[in-house]
Design a protein around this motif. Sequence first.
Motif, PDB file in Angstrom:
ATOM      1  N   ALA A  11     -27.859  -0.054  -2.069  1.00  0.00           N
ATOM      2  CA  ALA A  11     -29.219   0.427  -2.412  1.00  0.00           C
ATOM      3  C   ALA A  11     -30.087  -0.444  -1.712  1.00  0.00           C
ATOM      4  O   ALA A  11     -31.095  -0.158  -1.025  1.00  0.00           O
ATOM      5  CB  ALA A  11     -29.181   0.495  -4.134  1.00  0.00           C
ATOM      6  N   LEU A  12     -29.707  -1.910  -2.090  1.00  0.00           N
ATOM      7  CA  LEU A  12     -30.726  -2.867  -1.378  1.00  0.00           C
ATOM      8  C   LEU A  12     -30.796  -2.987   0.208  1.00  0.00           C
ATOM      9  O   LEU A  12     -31.851  -3.328   0.589  1.00  0.00           O
ATOM     10  CB  LEU A  12     -30.611  -4.246  -2.045  1.00  0.00           C
ATOM     11  N   ALA A  13     -29.983  -2.238   0.846  1.00  0.00           N
ATOM     12  CA  ALA A  13     -29.897  -2.013   2.123  1.00  0.00           C
ATOM     13  C   ALA A  13     -30.746  -1.071   2.655  1.00  0.00           C
ATOM     14  O   ALA A  13     -30.950  -1.023   3.948  1.00  0.00           O
ATOM     15  CB  ALA A  13     -28.485  -2.061   2.648  1.00  0.00           C
ATOM     16  N   LEU A  14     -31.064  -0.134   1.894  1.00  0.00           N
ATOM     17  CA  LEU A  14     -31.986   0.900   2.186  1.00  0.00           C
ATOM     18  C   LEU A  14     -33.471   0.544   2.179  1.00  0.00           C
ATOM     19  O   LEU A  14     -33.873  -0.508   1.502  1.00  0.00           O
ATOM     20  CB  LEU A  14     -31.799   1.980   1.175  1.00  0.00           C
ATOM     21  N   PRO A  15     -34.015   0.833   3.247  1.00  0.00           N
ATOM     22  CA  PRO A  15     -35.622   0.528   3.636  1.00  0.00           C
ATOM     23  C   PRO A  15     -36.434   0.484   2.278  1.00  0.00           C
ATOM     24  O   PRO A  15     -36.398   1.447   1.674  1.00  0.00           O
ATOM     25  CB  PRO A  15     -35.838   1.457   4.571  1.00  0.00           C
ATOM     26  N   THR A  17     -36.509  -1.094  -0.225  1.00  0.00           N
ATOM     27  CA  THR A  17     -35.850  -1.026  -1.864  1.00  0.00           C
ATOM     28  C   THR A  17     -35.718  -2.288  -2.507  1.00  0.00           C
ATOM     29  O   THR A  17     -35.747  -3.272  -1.811  1.00  0.00           O
ATOM     30  CB  THR A  17     -34.362  -0.412  -1.616  1.00  0.00           C
ATOM     31  N   THR A  18     -36.124  -2.304  -3.688  1.00  0.00           N
ATOM     32  CA  THR A  18     -36.295  -3.469  -4.558  1.00  0.00           C
ATOM     33  C   THR A  18     -35.395  -2.879  -5.861  1.00  0.00           C
ATOM     34  O   THR A  18     -35.093  -1.966  -6.154  1.00  0.00           O
ATOM     35  CB  THR A  18     -37.657  -3.809  -4.890  1.00  0.00           C
ATOM     36  N   THR A  27     -32.519  -1.044 -12.043  1.00  0.00           N
ATOM     37  CA  THR A  27     -32.974   0.224 -11.283  1.00  0.00           C
ATOM     38  C   THR A  27     -33.466  -0.162 -10.192  1.00  0.00           C
ATOM     39  O   THR A  27     -33.526  -1.389  -9.670  1.00  0.00           O
ATOM     40  CB  THR A  27     -34.178   0.566 -12.102  1.00  0.00           C
ATOM     41  N   PHE A  28     -33.290   0.840  -9.069  1.00  0.00           N
ATOM     42  CA  PHE A  28     -33.509   0.733  -7.690  1.00  0.00           C
ATOM     43  C   PHE A  28     -34.782   1.416  -7.293  1.00  0.00           C
ATOM     44  O   PHE A  28     -34.683   2.461  -7.553  1.00  0.00           O
ATOM     45  CB  PHE A  28     -32.306   0.720  -6.874  1.00  0.00           C
ATOM     46  N   ARG A  29     -35.605   1.070  -6.756  1.00  0.00           N
ATOM     47  CA  ARG A  29     -36.896   1.689  -6.105  1.00  0.00           C
ATOM     48  C   ARG A  29     -36.976   1.650  -4.653  1.00  0.00           C
ATOM     49  O   ARG A  29     -36.841   0.226  -4.141  1.00  0.00           O
ATOM     50  CB  ARG A  29     -38.028   1.052  -7.070  1.00  0.00           C
ATOM     51  N   VAL A  30     -37.702   2.496  -4.399  1.00  0.00           N
ATOM     52  CA  VAL A  30     -38.212   2.607  -2.736  1.00  0.00           C
ATOM     53  C   VAL A  30     -39.803   2.772  -2.953  1.00  0.00           C
ATOM     54  O   VAL A  30     -40.143   3.829  -3.576  1.00  0.00           O
ATOM     55  CB  VAL A  30     -37.523   3.881  -2.050  1.00  0.00           C
ATOM     56  N   ALA A  31     -40.275   1.912  -2.296  1.00  0.00           N
ATOM     57  CA  ALA A  31     -41.947   1.862  -2.315  1.00  0.00           C
ATOM     58  C   ALA A  31     -42.419   1.960  -3.674  1.00  0.00           C
ATOM     59  O   ALA A  31     -43.446   2.658  -3.953  1.00  0.00           O
ATOM     60  CB  ALA A  31     -42.518   2.822  -1.332  1.00  0.00           C
TER      61      ALA A  31
END
Length: 119
Positions: A11-15, A17-18, A27-31
């Motif tokens: 998940a954290l390797a995805l652009p 993502t925090t 939880t994992f968030r994009v933007a």
Amino acid sequence: MPDAEDVRRIALALPDTTEKVAWNMPTFRVAGKMFATLPEDETSIAVRCPKEERDELVLAEPEKFWIAGHEAQFAWVRARLAAIEDEGELRAILADSWRQAAPPRLLEAYPGLGLPPAD
């Protein structure tokens, strides 16, 4: 069998993502928009899934996917980590959820992210 650390790493390797703890779980968030969580003592993941696809997915693989009662009205599905075949399947599930939450600027910048190869 993938575990919580695999979820975190992928998940954290995805652009853009925090990771953020919310409701006492990662939880994992994009933007800033959530696309995955690690509930049930980190033995499963919750990911975005269009409602029209979700029921079919659960019916096809009930040992792997289910809908949590409190998420039934939302476009989310749960997956048991123990039932996910391998890291490739986990990567595909997370990338698909990421695409559903990512803003247009990221979708344009990474158009093929997590999509299966074209035939």
